[in-house]
Design a protein around this motif. Structure first.
Motif, short mmCIF file in Angstrom:
data_model
loop_
_atom_site.label_atom_id
_atom_site.label_comp_id
_atom_site.label_asym_id
_atom_site.label_seq_id
_atom_site.Cartn_x
_atom_site.Cartn_y
_atom_site.Cartn_z
N UNK A 56 59.31 -7.53 19.99
CA UNK A 56 60.17 -6.60 20.73
C UNK A 56 61.52 -7.26 21.01
N UNK A 57 62.58 -6.77 20.39
CA UNK A 57 63.90 -7.39 20.53
C UNK A 57 64.65 -6.94 21.78
N UNK A 58 64.09 -5.99 22.51
CA UNK A 58 64.79 -5.47 23.69
C UNK A 58 64.43 -6.20 24.97
N UNK A 59 63.39 -7.03 24.94
CA UNK A 59 63.04 -7.80 26.12
C UNK A 59 62.27 -9.05 25.74
N UNK A 60 62.17 -9.97 26.70
CA UNK A 60 61.39 -11.19 26.53
C UNK A 60 60.25 -11.18 27.55
N UNK A 61 59.13 -11.81 27.18
CA UNK A 61 57.93 -11.74 28.00
C UNK A 61 57.57 -13.11 28.56
N UNK A 62 57.24 -13.14 29.84
CA UNK A 62 56.69 -14.35 30.44
C UNK A 62 55.20 -14.38 30.16
N UNK A 63 54.54 -15.50 30.48
CA UNK A 63 53.10 -15.59 30.28
C UNK A 63 52.38 -14.53 31.10
N UNK A 64 52.88 -14.29 32.31
CA UNK A 64 52.29 -13.28 33.17
C UNK A 64 52.41 -11.88 32.55
N UNK A 65 53.57 -11.60 31.96
CA UNK A 65 53.78 -10.31 31.29
C UNK A 65 52.83 -10.14 30.11
N UNK A 66 52.68 -11.21 29.34
CA UNK A 66 51.82 -11.14 28.16
C UNK A 66 50.36 -10.95 28.55
N UNK A 67 49.93 -11.66 29.60
CA UNK A 67 48.55 -11.51 30.07
C UNK A 67 48.28 -10.08 30.53
N UNK A 68 49.24 -9.50 31.23
CA UNK A 68 49.10 -8.13 31.72
C UNK A 68 49.01 -7.14 30.56
N UNK A 69 49.82 -7.35 29.53
CA UNK A 69 49.84 -6.43 28.39
C UNK A 69 48.57 -6.56 27.56
#
Length: 336
Positions: free
Chosen positions: A20-33
């Motif tokens: 996804x080029x419109x945002x960057x993900x933290x580890x917390x974001x990735x875990x949630x997704x």
């Protein structure tokens, strides 16, 4: 190493985030997704942070995923993840040599079902996959399965299978080998089973209220779908057949221990191809003693008789006497 369904879902979820080029993900974001995607696929639990890093490491090792980790410009304590190549995706990667070999082997097995009822789709899907993946079809067969293409019951597999999956009641015209004339029954089909190159349908016979009614497909003369209300059941058919050899049993019959003896020359065949899942063996210089726990039925007797002089029934006595009587009858037919 093989990838299970849970892991594959995780990799694809991470892949969608990282490309996804419109945002960057933290580890917390990735875990949630990942947790959200897993729940949508029927998995109860998500993953922990250590598993997340292990997954990303696997993606780097297996797919050469260009995962870039960089500090958040607003909070240096947070690491953000993305692909350094915005065009990369694990979905775009060519299959590996190992994956290619596994797929080819699977296609080879599937091809053996061409022409069988309910498997018509194989005629289209196998060539399509071979073409899409650049496979070259075998110029000769290298595997063979036992089949009987002249078996009359084959034509009845598809309509009964469809009736089971769509919960339809059938009016079946049936010719029993022991009856002079065919008869009709209203049948609620529940299960199809193949045994000894023949197919059998199990279900509810309305007339007798018997939910274990057994119909041999080659004896069915006509099948008509009705609009009658379908009666469901909760029978565990795998468990039902677990206690027998073949397809015949009465509900009231109980398990019995059957003990059989085989001469030494027959022992290797019996040990490598068990008569039943409960088989236990005891071997000495005189031969092999086998015990199985099954319901006594017609198919068990046929199996025993097929061994001829290479077997002796030790117990139970009623089975021993039945086999002895049938062998004596067979022998008498050779007398002038």
């Amino acid at each position: 190493m093989p990838i299970n369904k849970n892991a594959l879902i995780r990799y694809r979820a991470l892949d969608r985030c990282l490309k996804n080029t419109t945002r960057k993900y933290s580890a917390k974001d990735l875990l949630r997704e990942v947790e959200r995607i897993l729940e949508s696929e029927g998995f109860e639990k998500g993953i922990v942070k250590s598993q997340l890093h292990a997954d990303m490491q696997y993606m780097q090792d297996f797919w050469k995923a260009p995962i870039l980790a960089e500090k958040d410009s607003l909070d240096r304590r947070i690491t953000l993840y993305r692909y350094s190549d915005p065009l990369f995706s694990i979905e775009n990667q060519p299959i590996s040599e190992v994956e290619s070999k596994v797929i080819k082997e699977a296609l080879s097995v599937l091809s053996r079902f061409k022409g069988m009822p309910q498997f018509e789709w194989i005629n289209e899907i196998v060539p399509a996959i071979q073409d899409k993946l650049g496979f070259i079809a075998q110029d000769r067969e290298v595997i063979s399965f036992e089949s009987n293409w002249d078996y009359e019951g084959l034509r009845n597999i598809t309509p009964i299978f469809n009736a089971i999956t769509n919960h339809r009641v059938l009016k079946i015209t049936y010719q029993d080998f022991r009856a002079d004339e065919p008869y009709s029954i209203f049948f609620h089909p529940y299960y199809l089973k193949q045994y000894n190159s023949r197919w059998f349908a199990f279900g509810l016979n309305e007339a007798s209220s018997n939910s274990y009614w057994n119909l041999a497909l080659d004896r069915i003369q006509d099948i008509v779908e009705t609009q009658d209300e379908y009666q469901y059941n909760e029978i565990d058919w795998e468990e039902y057949f677990d206690d027998i050899i073949g397809v015949t049993r009465r509900i009231e019959d109980e398990l019995e221990e059957v003990r059989l003896w085989f001469p030494p020359e027959q022992a290797p065949y019996i040990k490598t191809k068990p008569l039943h899942r409960t088989q236990k063996c005891k071997e000495d210089a005189t031969g092999l003693e086998v015990s199985i726990k099954v319901v006594l039925n017609f198919e068990l007797e046929r199996t025993i008789l097929s061994f001829g002089s290479s077997m002796k029934v030790l117990a139970p006595d009623k089975l021993k006497n039945q086999i002895k009587s049938k062998l004596q009858l067979s022998l008498s037919r050779y007398e002038d």
